[in-house]
Design a protein around this motif. Structure first.
Motif, PDB file in Angstrom:
ATOM      1  N   GLU A 377      31.631 -27.094  -9.934  1.00  0.00           N
ATOM      2  CA  GLU A 377      31.598 -27.596  -8.558  1.00  0.00           C
ATOM      3  C   GLU A 377      33.117 -27.857  -7.903  1.00  0.00           C
ATOM      4  O   GLU A 377      33.639 -27.641  -6.939  1.00  0.00           O
ATOM      5  CB  GLU A 377      30.874 -28.651  -8.374  1.00  0.00           C
ATOM      6  CG  GLU A 377      30.770 -29.324  -6.778  1.00  0.00           C
ATOM      7  CD  GLU A 377      29.706 -30.691  -6.951  1.00  0.00           C
ATOM      8  OE1 GLU A 377      29.732 -31.246  -5.690  1.00  0.00           O
ATOM      9  OE2 GLU A 377      29.063 -30.882  -7.783  1.00  0.00           O
ATOM     10  N   ALA A 378      33.835 -28.685  -8.941  1.00  0.00           N
ATOM     11  CA  ALA A 378      35.464 -28.880  -8.857  1.00  0.00           C
ATOM     12  C   ALA A 378      36.208 -27.880  -8.524  1.00  0.00           C
ATOM     13  O   ALA A 378      36.959 -27.652  -7.851  1.00  0.00           O
ATOM     14  CB  ALA A 378      35.827 -29.796  -9.741  1.00  0.00           C
ATOM     15  N   ALA A 379      35.789 -26.717  -9.426  1.00  0.00           N
ATOM     16  CA  ALA A 379      36.737 -25.419  -9.273  1.00  0.00           C
ATOM     17  C   ALA A 379      36.418 -24.818  -7.849  1.00  0.00           C
ATOM     18  O   ALA A 379      37.398 -24.059  -7.448  1.00  0.00           O
ATOM     19  CB  ALA A 379      36.138 -24.532 -10.431  1.00  0.00           C
ATOM     20  N   GLY A 380      35.418 -25.071  -7.193  1.00  0.00           N
ATOM     21  CA  GLY A 380      35.329 -24.660  -5.917  1.00  0.00           C
ATOM     22  C   GLY A 380      36.463 -24.921  -4.976  1.00  0.00           C
ATOM     23  O   GLY A 380      36.473 -24.475  -3.493  1.00  0.00           O
ATOM     24  N   HIS A 381      36.892 -26.198  -5.010  1.00  0.00           N
ATOM     25  CA  HIS A 381      38.027 -26.973  -4.397  1.00  0.00           C
ATOM     26  C   HIS A 381      39.352 -26.411  -4.292  1.00  0.00           C
ATOM     27  O   HIS A 381      40.039 -26.684  -5.254  1.00  0.00           O
ATOM     28  CB  HIS A 381      38.059 -28.421  -4.460  1.00  0.00           C
ATOM     29  CG  HIS A 381      36.842 -29.256  -4.408  1.00  0.00           C
ATOM     30  ND1 HIS A 381      36.272 -29.562  -3.260  1.00  0.00           N
ATOM     31  CD2 HIS A 381      35.815 -29.569  -5.387  1.00  0.00           C
ATOM     32  CE1 HIS A 381      35.104 -30.207  -3.273  1.00  0.00           C
ATOM     33  NE2 HIS A 381      34.977 -30.255  -4.228  1.00  0.00           N
ATOM     34  N   LYS A 382      39.550 -25.205  -3.824  1.00  0.00           N
ATOM     35  CA  LYS A 382      40.840 -24.479  -3.824  1.00  0.00           C
ATOM     36  C   LYS A 382      41.786 -24.959  -2.797  1.00  0.00           C
ATOM     37  O   LYS A 382      41.442 -25.548  -1.648  1.00  0.00           O
ATOM     38  CB  LYS A 382      40.705 -22.982  -3.861  1.00  0.00           C
ATOM     39  CG  LYS A 382      39.760 -22.541  -5.103  1.00  0.00           C
ATOM     40  CD  LYS A 382      39.641 -20.838  -5.184  1.00  0.00           C
ATOM     41  CE  LYS A 382      39.206 -20.481  -6.257  1.00  0.00           C
ATOM     42  NZ  LYS A 382      38.998 -19.109  -6.604  1.00  0.00           N
TER      43      LYS A 382
END
Length: 382
Positions: A377-382
């Motif tokens: 989920e955090a990786a989706g914050h680009k």
């Protein structure tokens, strides 16, 4: 020795306790006066801020059972940070006040010692390389820029871990206090911190404080679904009396290679940069690019990274291509990694009982004491 915890932790944990005080309940010998969590943390912070640690000596044992695959780390590599990933390791501590301190990290075939003499000089002795390095402080260095005493690579004390744990505690933490503990022959309070966030892999953390001087004596970290601690560091023996003066004196053995360096000079290097884990230099280089998501126990850190960074030795690191080579350790970890993908991209995730790490194919490393789903989920914050 960094015995204390951040002053802010008092207010943070106080908020976590809530409106009603949580008081230590008497559980028989050794009985201590009733104290709330806020009172204990206030005492601990005050001691760290206003007073020097008491003269003391002791033996600290660190044990990790993180549920990682079998790693190629020999038992004698206790001076390597990678050795902390599994097994038990011993650290001996002496503190005499007035800048006098000694730490010893023994192994079956080696020992690393740090000795601060209290006379403006510190020695680092490594028996495996038969080298002794003397460090002195550069003249004119302001007091607020003087480095802390060096620590042997891989050395961990209960105070170090307690400080990190209390930094993670926030209003989403349940706090309780237990009396009646007996650690290393000392009466102790035990603060129990329980994360409320469902994405955290931590079930609870128990921090035992000496009942007299509030020094952390033991920290136990429990993973969800486990009855035994996944990580534990604590004193097995401790004495709050002045150590003998010879503990703070050092003469290089005959035949040893002796170096002298000045702390504060850019090229001095020193123990503060020694013994780093693979890729730590890359992490430090990208420190200004670190992003964090979430708070408290659910915090996820992201930094630019690649698999090639993981296998690079740190500057000055002695690379042994045999068992215990960091590259081989990383290879073993990656063999257990799971391929994952999502709207954010793809990569490989490694999960232990307490920590998950996601290495993305687009050059990012995300780490946290959370589930792999929280990392994705955090990786989706680009």
């Amino acid at each position: 020795m960094r015995w204390g915890v951040p002053i802010a932790a008092v207010a943070v944990v106080g908020a976590a306790v809530g409106a009603g005080p949580v008081i230590a309940a008497a559980q028989g010998d050794p009985a201590l006066p009733d104290r709330t969590a806020e009172q204990l943390l206030t005492d601990l912070a005050k001691a760290a801020r206003d007073t020097a640690p008491p003269a003391m000596s002791g033996t600290v044992v660190e044990t990790a059972s993180l549920g990682l695959p079998s790693l190629p780390i020999p038992g004698g590599s206790s001076s390597s940070p990678l050795s902390l990933l599994s097994g038990s390791h011993t650290l001996k501590v002496w503190y005499g006040g007035d800048g006098r301190m000694r730490l010893a990290l023994p192994g079956p075939m080696s020992e690393t010692d740090v000795i601060a003499t209290g006379k403006g000089e510190a020695w680092v002795w490594r028996s495996d390389t038969n080298t002794a390095t003397a460090y002195t402080l550069k003249q004119g260095t302001p007091a607020d820029r003087r480095p802390a005493h060096p620590t042997p690579p891989g050395a961990t004390t209960p105070a170090d871990v307690a400080a990190k744990v209390l930094e993670a505690a926030d209003a989403s933490t349940s706090v309780a206090v237990e009396n009646g503990q007996h650690i290393a022959g000392r009466a102790a309070y035990q603060i129990v911190l329980t994360p409320k966030d469902s994405s955290s892999l931590v079930k609870e953390v128990k921090v035992a404080l000496d009942g007299e001087n509030h020094i952390p004596l033991r920290v136990q970290v429990f993973a969800k679904g486990a009855a035994e601690p996944a990580f534990e560091v604590g004193f097995t023996q401790v004495s709050f009396s002045a150590p003998a003066e010879e503990n703070f004196a050092f003469t290089p053995p005959a035949g040893a290679k002796v170096e002298r360096k000045t702390l504060g000079e850019e090229d001095a290097g020193g123990p503060f940069g020694a013994g780093k884990t693979p890729g730590q230099e890359a992490m430090e280089k990208n420190a200004g690019k670190v992003r964090t998501f979430g708070t408290g126990w659910a915090t996820v850190a992201e930094v630019p990274f690649s698999l090639t960074d993981l296998s690079k030795p740190a500057t000055g690191e002695r690379r042994d291509r045999g068992s215990g080579d960091p590259a081989q350790v990383i290879d073993s970890l990656l063999k257990s990694a799971k391929q994952v993908s999502g709207p954010w991209g793809s990569g490989r995730v490694i999960q232990s009982k307490l920590v998950s790490a996601l290495v993305t194919d687009d050059g990012r490393l995300l780490v946290g004491a959370v589930t792999p789903e929280a990392l994705a989920e955090a990786a989706g914050h680009k």
